[in-house]
Design an enzyme around this catalytic site. Structure first.
Site, mmCIF file in Angstrom:
data_model
loop_
_atom_site.group_PDB
_atom_site.id
_atom_site.type_symbol
_atom_site.label_atom_id
_atom_site.label_comp_id
_atom_site.label_asym_id
_atom_site.label_seq_id
_atom_site.Cartn_x
_atom_site.Cartn_y
_atom_site.Cartn_z
ATOM 1 N N TYR A 74 9.158 14.535 23.557
ATOM 2 C CA TYR A 74 8.952 14.521 25.015
ATOM 3 C C TYR A 74 9.362 15.862 25.615
ATOM 4 C CZ TYR A 74 9.570 13.740 29.970
ATOM 5 O OH TYR A 74 9.511 13.879 31.348
ATOM 6 N N SER A 84 9.315 18.783 33.616
ATOM 7 C CA SER A 84 10.585 18.066 33.534
ATOM 8 C C SER A 84 11.688 19.053 33.176
ATOM 9 C CB SER A 84 10.528 16.973 32.467
ATOM 10 O OG SER A 84 11.823 16.433 32.213
ATOM 11 N N ASP A 136 -8.397 7.621 31.981
ATOM 12 C CA ASP A 136 -7.377 7.927 30.989
ATOM 13 C C ASP A 136 -7.533 9.399 30.644
ATOM 14 O OD1 ASP A 136 -5.766 8.263 28.757
ATOM 15 O OD2 ASP A 136 -6.313 6.344 27.854
ATOM 16 N N VAL A 137 -6.555 10.223 31.018
ATOM 17 C CA VAL A 137 -6.697 11.672 30.860
ATOM 18 C C VAL A 137 -6.776 12.092 29.398
ATOM 19 C CG1 VAL A 137 -5.576 12.197 33.057
ATOM 20 C CG2 VAL A 137 -4.191 12.073 30.956
ATOM 21 N N GLY A 149 -2.530 10.134 37.338
ATOM 22 C CA GLY A 149 -1.389 9.228 37.255
ATOM 23 C C GLY A 149 -0.928 8.736 38.614
ATOM 24 N N ALA A 150 -1.891 8.344 39.460
ATOM 25 C CA ALA A 150 -1.578 8.013 40.858
ATOM 26 C C ALA A 150 -1.233 6.543 41.080
ATOM 27 C CB ALA A 150 -2.758 8.399 41.743
ATOM 28 N N THR A 151 -1.117 5.757 40.010
ATOM 29 C CA THR A 151 -0.919 4.318 40.208
ATOM 30 C C THR A 151 0.520 3.925 40.460
ATOM 31 O OG1 THR A 151 -0.788 4.020 37.805
ATOM 32 C CG2 THR A 151 -2.939 3.694 38.835
ATOM 33 N N PHE A 164 9.372 5.352 34.919
ATOM 34 C CA PHE A 164 9.495 6.241 33.760
ATOM 35 C C PHE A 164 10.325 5.616 32.634
ATOM 36 C CE2 PHE A 164 11.827 9.560 31.479
ATOM 37 C CZ PHE A 164 10.802 10.397 31.061
ATOM 38 N N ARG A 217 -5.062 4.685 35.084
ATOM 39 C CA ARG A 217 -5.662 3.709 34.173
ATOM 40 C C ARG A 217 -5.706 2.295 34.753
ATOM 41 N NH1 ARG A 217 -2.629 2.734 30.164
ATOM 42 N NH2 ARG A 217 -0.767 3.822 30.909
#
Length: 254
Positions: free
Chosen positions: A152, A139, A59-60, A12-14, A189, A37
């Site tokens: 979530y 979280s 895509d994980v 998720g580095a984007t 987010f 992605r």
């Protein structure tokens, strides 16, 4: 020839935390493996990093793709010293009886199954190398419930407990595990949560000095750079303007 520099693999580095984490490790001289992605964003990030970087459009949720990505890592990025499981999302804030079940499935597939795929695929090389560190981005929602968090929050509760259980499994193999649990943080987010509704997303952060991506990147790097005689189990981080609310009491219910 295997490179002796430290290597970090970030999902998720984007954007948001993932992008800031990659930049922080790069600034400290680490070699980075960045995945996400969105190829254009990955390429833009890679071009701005100073040290060797390997980017993977990934895509994980796709187990086969995760396994292939790790199997095909260049020798200069093996073995991975630190895995940062950052990819994750929240969708919607509707009550549980109104929510779209497709949203629940997407959160489970990304926040739980994607994290599992990456962890299980990379762990063997850490164990073979005799050292490693798995850092999961959880979280506060995994511990503190709030209306609309339903699945979530449950996925992040899984991340919290999985991190603790993982540490119990791996302590004898010299693998460290940490769960970092941010609170109110201003990234994409909320925009993702509200499916592109920028106005609704902006309202979440109105007049609040919230957590910024660099704050979490600092925490991640600090955790990863502790002496090996220390394992940080979990860090819970709230914004200075955020705290705990009274219990919700609904009057008139029979």
């Amino acid at each position: 020839m295997i490179c002796k520099a430290n290597k970090v693999f970030i999902t998720g580095a984007t954007s948001g935390f993932g992008k800031a984490i990659a930049q922080r490790f790069d600034a400290e001289g680490w070699h980075t493996v960045i995945s996400g992605r969105r190829s254009q964003r990955l390429n833009a990030l890679k071009q701005n990093l100073l040290n060797p970087c390997h980017s993977i459009v990934l895509d994980v949720r796709d187990r086969n793709a995760v396994e292939k990505a790790v199997r095909d890592l260049p020798d200069s990025f093996n073995p991975v010293n630190v895995l940062v499981n950052n990819a994750g999302l929240a969708l919607g804030m509707m009550d549980a009886d109104e929510v779209y079940i497709d949203d629940w499935e997407l959160m489970v597939d990304t926040n739980i199954k994607g994290l599992l795929y990456c962890t299980r695929t990379i762990l063997p090389q850490m164990v073979k190398n005799g050292t490693g560190h798995v850092i999961n981005i959880g979280s506060i929602a995994g511990y503190w419930p709030y209306p609309g968090s339903n699945v979530y929050g449950a996925t992040k509760a899984f991340v919290r407990q999985f991190s603790l259980n993982l540490r119990a499994d791996l302590v004898s193999k010299n693998i460290h595990v940490t769960d970092i649990e941010p609170g109110l943080a201003e990234t994409e987010f909320s925009e993702v949560r509200f499916k592109g509704d920028k106005k609704k997303a902006a309202a979440i952060y109105k007049n609040v000095d919230s957590i910024k991506p660099n704050d979490i990147a600092d925490a991640v790097f600090w955790t990863a750079s502790r002496p090996r005689n220390i394992n940080v189990n979990r860090i819970e981080i709230m914004a200075g303007a955020q705290a705990f609310s009274p219990f919700n009491i609904v009057r008139g219910l029979k």
